[in-house]
Design a protein around this motif. Sequence first.
Motif, PDB file in Angstrom:
ATOM      1  N   VAL A 360       0.840  -1.207   0.000  1.00  0.00           N
ATOM      2  CA  VAL A 360       0.000   0.000   0.000  1.00  0.00           C
ATOM      3  C   VAL A 360       0.872   1.254   0.000  1.00  0.00           C
ATOM      4  O   VAL A 360       0.379   2.368   0.066  1.00  0.00           O
ATOM      5  N   ARG A 361       2.168   1.053  -0.065  1.00  0.00           N
ATOM      6  CA  ARG A 361       3.135   2.133  -0.266  1.00  0.00           C
ATOM      7  C   ARG A 361       4.048   1.756  -1.434  1.00  0.00           C
ATOM      8  O   ARG A 361       4.360   0.579  -1.637  1.00  0.00           O
ATOM      9  N   TYR A 362       4.486   2.758  -2.190  1.00  0.00           N
ATOM     10  CA  TYR A 362       5.481   2.531  -3.227  1.00  0.00           C
ATOM     11  C   TYR A 362       6.819   2.169  -2.584  1.00  0.00           C
ATOM     12  O   TYR A 362       7.002   2.274  -1.367  1.00  0.00           O
ATOM     13  N   VAL A 363       7.759   1.808  -3.422  1.00  0.00           N
ATOM     14  CA  VAL A 363       9.063   1.400  -2.916  1.00  0.00           C
ATOM     15  C   VAL A 363       9.776   2.548  -2.199  1.00  0.00           C
ATOM     16  O   VAL A 363      10.613   2.315  -1.315  1.00  0.00           O
ATOM     17  N   ASP A 364       9.435   3.798  -2.531  1.00  0.00           N
ATOM     18  CA  ASP A 364      10.056   4.933  -1.844  1.00  0.00           C
ATOM     19  C   ASP A 364       9.325   5.324  -0.550  1.00  0.00           C
ATOM     20  O   ASP A 364       9.695   6.297   0.108  1.00  0.00           O
ATOM     21  N   GLY A 365       8.288   4.587  -0.211  1.00  0.00           N
ATOM     22  CA  GLY A 365       7.580   4.825   1.038  1.00  0.00           C
ATOM     23  C   GLY A 365       6.364   5.706   0.932  1.00  0.00           C
ATOM     24  O   GLY A 365       5.577   5.796   1.881  1.00  0.00           O
ATOM     25  N   THR A 366       6.167   6.386  -0.178  1.00  0.00           N
ATOM     26  CA  THR A 366       4.994   7.240  -0.316  1.00  0.00           C
ATOM     27  C   THR A 366       3.743   6.373  -0.459  1.00  0.00           C
ATOM     28  O   THR A 366       3.780   5.301  -1.060  1.00  0.00           O
ATOM     29  N   PRO A 367       2.616   6.833   0.097  1.00  0.00           N
ATOM     30  CA  PRO A 367       1.409   5.993   0.089  1.00  0.00           C
ATOM     31  C   PRO A 367       0.723   5.961  -1.263  1.00  0.00           C
ATOM     32  O   PRO A 367       0.730   6.938  -2.012  1.00  0.00           O
ATOM     33  N   LYS A 368       0.130   4.825  -1.569  1.00  0.00           N
ATOM     34  CA  LYS A 368      -0.717   4.692  -2.741  1.00  0.00           C
ATOM     35  C   LYS A 368      -2.131   5.170  -2.389  1.00  0.00           C
ATOM     36  O   LYS A 368      -2.470   5.389  -1.222  1.00  0.00           O
ATOM     37  N   GLN A 369      -2.959   5.256  -3.398  1.00  0.00           N
ATOM     38  CA  GLN A 369      -4.359   5.627  -3.198  1.00  0.00           C
ATOM     39  C   GLN A 369      -5.062   4.642  -2.263  1.00  0.00           C
ATOM     40  O   GLN A 369      -6.008   5.000  -1.562  1.00  0.00           O
ATOM     41  N   SER A 370      -4.582   3.406  -2.242  1.00  0.00           N
ATOM     42  CA  SER A 370      -5.209   2.354  -1.429  1.00  0.00           C
ATOM     43  C   SER A 370      -4.863   2.451   0.054  1.00  0.00           C
ATOM     44  O   SER A 370      -5.536   1.834   0.887  1.00  0.00           O
ATOM     45  N   TYR A 371      -3.848   3.212   0.401  1.00  0.00           N
ATOM     46  CA  TYR A 371      -3.310   3.198   1.765  1.00  0.00           C
ATOM     47  C   TYR A 371      -4.374   3.508   2.813  1.00  0.00           C
ATOM     48  O   TYR A 371      -4.622   2.717   3.735  1.00  0.00           O
ATOM     49  N   ASP A 372      -4.999   4.658   2.723  1.00  0.00           N
ATOM     50  CA  ASP A 372      -5.964   5.065   3.751  1.00  0.00           C
ATOM     51  C   ASP A 372      -7.200   4.176   3.757  1.00  0.00           C
ATOM     52  O   ASP A 372      -7.773   3.907   4.819  1.00  0.00           O
ATOM     53  N   ILE A 373      -7.609   3.706   2.585  1.00  0.00           N
ATOM     54  CA  ILE A 373      -8.799   2.851   2.498  1.00  0.00           C
ATOM     55  C   ILE A 373      -8.553   1.531   3.216  1.00  0.00           C
ATOM     56  O   ILE A 373      -9.391   1.060   3.999  1.00  0.00           O
ATOM     57  N   VAL A 374      -7.405   0.915   2.950  1.00  0.00           N
ATOM     58  CA  VAL A 374      -7.078  -0.361   3.592  1.00  0.00           C
ATOM     59  C   VAL A 374      -6.891  -0.162   5.093  1.00  0.00           C
ATOM     60  O   VAL A 374      -7.336  -0.985   5.903  1.00  0.00           O
ATOM     61  N   LYS A 375      -6.270   0.929   5.478  1.00  0.00           N
ATOM     62  CA  LYS A 375      -6.084   1.204   6.904  1.00  0.00           C
ATOM     63  C   LYS A 375      -7.426   1.306   7.619  1.00  0.00           C
ATOM     64  O   LYS A 375      -7.612   0.732   8.700  1.00  0.00           O
TER      65      LYS A 375
END
Length: 390
Positions: A360-375
């Motif tokens: 749910v994060r890219y390899v550089d650590g920035t969140p994807k669009q899915s991050y907050d939804i999955v959380k």
Amino acid sequence: MSVARLVCRAVHRGLVIAAAALVLAGCGGGGSERDDFLVGVVEDSVRLPQPAAARERLQDVHDAGFDALRITSIWSPGQTEPTQSELRVLRNVAEASRSAGVRLFIAVYHAGSATTPQTDQERSDFAAYAASLPRQLPVRDIIIGNEPNLNRFWMPQFGPDGEDVAARDYGLLLAESYDALKAVSEDVNVIGGALAPRGSDRPELARDTHSPTAFLRDLGLFYRQSGRDRPLMDTLAYHPYETNSSVAPGNPHPESTTMTLGDYDRLRTLLGEAFEGTPQEGEDLPILYTEFGVETRIPADKADLYEGREFPSVKPVDEQTQADDYTKAIRLAYCQETVLGILLFHVFDELDLRGWQSGVRYVDGTPKQSYDIVKREAEAARAGKVDCED
């Protein structure tokens, strides 16, 4: 399953489970409360030699909404305990997990089929290695092996007459490891299986593999024929991946030997057929989904961060679809009454596109669009706010 039966199994082989939280309204309807349900992640990037770095990475896991973590510890032939450097890494993760309130699962397996533990001595060494972990670390959840129904991780799969020697030999390893781990403490949760969701059951193929259906049946047959009077495991680990990332979770496979998230009822029935009437729990054996991943396409502005080339068979999806599929997977698992939790594969993408970009994060650590939804969905499951009638 009745409320009474749920309460009766609330304390499972030394694992204290919050029985009151398992008393569900109808055990499948809405409004159920399961504050013991785990939504976790598989994330070996936390395996760091510096304690501060491990704590920071572990905090990233916790901040993403996950309350469980699976890491690996690779056994090599001849080892009876981890090297000092490996033990240091495992201790860093174990202590960081405990501080963050994240439940740690360690999967012990060999690097590949070339080092499959096949002899009595190798199985004894493997079991000693596994048992050394809860003896030296604050960890009580140990997974034995990884996808032994695939020749990528276990060889041989078949004997000269086409018999399932993988299930037999894995059963021997699981029994040896169970006994060694229980000698450390009865509270150790011995987790077996870690099965891949599909296989060919055809020994003539170059990639000879077993379906989970055949493997579990054959494991049960081996167990019955062995005359063993102790269980093999406390919990079944299972990897309910779909065929590729473009396939949404939840569809059953009634005419197939494949079993994914939509085949829960069939998986339970199969466990009952394999083990009922023996010391090994069958239909009511707790299940933990220890790997489930959905890969996303990498946007152009992130492409330079990655290496290699994606395999065509993966069929990655957009980030909203990943969020939808992870949300559905968590809800499905939550509403399956003997399932303890689900571990997603990963928090962070892998660098190599031939690996998994399912975080749910890219390899550089920035969140994807899915991050907050999955959380949010993970937190809802943990709070018992999943409607199983929806």
